[in-house]
Design a protein around this motif. Structure first.
Motif, short mmCIF file in Angstrom:
data_model
loop_
_atom_site.label_atom_id
_atom_site.label_comp_id
_atom_site.label_asym_id
_atom_site.label_seq_id
_atom_site.Cartn_x
_atom_site.Cartn_y
_atom_site.Cartn_z
N THR A 167 0.81 -1.22 0.00
CA THR A 167 0.00 0.00 0.00
C THR A 167 0.84 1.27 0.00
O THR A 167 0.36 2.33 -0.38
CB THR A 167 -0.94 0.01 1.22
N THR A 170 3.60 3.13 -5.14
CA THR A 170 2.76 3.64 -6.22
C THR A 170 2.32 2.47 -7.09
O THR A 170 3.14 1.74 -7.61
CB THR A 170 3.54 4.65 -7.08
N GLU A 200 -2.60 -1.48 -3.44
CA GLU A 200 -3.23 -0.30 -4.02
C GLU A 200 -4.04 -0.61 -5.27
O GLU A 200 -4.99 0.08 -5.59
CB GLU A 200 -2.16 0.74 -4.35
N GLU A 201 -3.62 -1.63 -6.00
CA GLU A 201 -4.22 -1.92 -7.30
C GLU A 201 -4.63 -3.38 -7.38
O GLU A 201 -4.25 -4.21 -6.56
CB GLU A 201 -3.21 -1.62 -8.42
N ALA A 226 -7.34 -2.65 -2.73
CA ALA A 226 -8.13 -1.46 -3.00
C ALA A 226 -9.03 -1.59 -4.23
O ALA A 226 -10.16 -1.12 -4.24
CB ALA A 226 -7.22 -0.24 -3.14
#
Length: 241
Positions: A167, A170, A200-201, A226
């Motif tokens: 997390t 980037t 994050e992705e 996420a």
């Protein structure tokens, strides 16, 4: 061993004595130089396995750190002459020319590897078989990153009771099976159980190989992914088997 020189000696001179099983207990944080591709091989042709323990029997505090120092700007590999590398109760990281793209930032294993109670603050890449138990991987590299990148060479990769968190990175992601830089991809078997993903992705697991993959997943916690908290496995349709 307590110094870099002692570690290197244990991985070379003992191997030359035709010892099949090398066991190294660390008494301090140490660094091992690694290079591109197979430029630096540890062990010998008769060595079957190399075990590095970060907590010797006499010490019950924090584990020691093993740093892989990259001596080349690209494609740095931890490589043996055929031996399996076993890492127990260790912190691992890398140093040297590990800035920039993901492929020089990861800790790359070109040999079969087993990790037990290991904490890594760098992403990991596997060209051969790997077994990770009670292992934590965090990664905060500024560029696109996967916590684990598996090159599909027909191997089996197993994760049990692990934690993956990207997390802070980037576009941080989980596990990727990707045939990039593999001339003849072969089907990978990926077993993942009782493992937590925070990314994050998408996705927790992404398959991008025309050779396909057999993914056996159970008890995965993807609440911290996420982009998708429903589907743990995605297939890149441009490379779907």
């Amino acid at each position: 061993v307590a110094t870099d020189a002692e570690l290197l000696a244990a991985l070379t001179t003992k191997a030359e004595d035709h010892i099949e099983h090398i066991v190294i207990n660390l008494n301090a944080d140490v660094t091992l130089d690694v290079a591109a591709n197979d430029a630096k091989l540890i062990g010998a042709s008769l060595t079957k396995d190399i075990t590095i323990n970060g907590i010797p029997a006499s010490r019950a505090a924090e584990p020691y750190t093993l740093t892989f120092n990259n001596t080349n700007s690209d494609w740095n590999h931890i490589a043996t002459k055929g031996a399996k590398l076993i890492l127990n109760n260790l912190k691992i990281t890398n140093s040297g020319k590990n800035n920039g793209p993901w492929n020089r930032h990861d800790i790359n294993f070109a040999c079969e590897v087993e990790m037990n109670y290991v904490v890594s603050d760098k992403a990991l890449a596997f060209k051969a078989g790997a077994t990770l138990k009670n292992t934590t991987i965090t990664e905060d590299n500024a560029s696109d990153v996967y916590a684990i990148w598996i090159q599909p060479n027909g191997q089996t990769v197993t994760l049990e009771n692990c934690n993956i968190e990207t997390t802070a990175a980037t576009d941080g992601r989980g596990i990727k099976i990707d045939e990039q830089y593999v001339d003849s991809p072969a089907k990978v078997v990926l077993n993942v159980s009782n493992t937590t993903f925070k990314t994050e992705e998408k996705a927790a697991i992404l398959v991008k190989s025309k050779a396909g993959a057999e993914v056996n997943a159970s008890n995965l916690d993807i609440a911290g992914v996420a982009a998708d908290t429903v589907y743990a496995v995605w297939v890149d349709e441009d490379a779907a088997a």
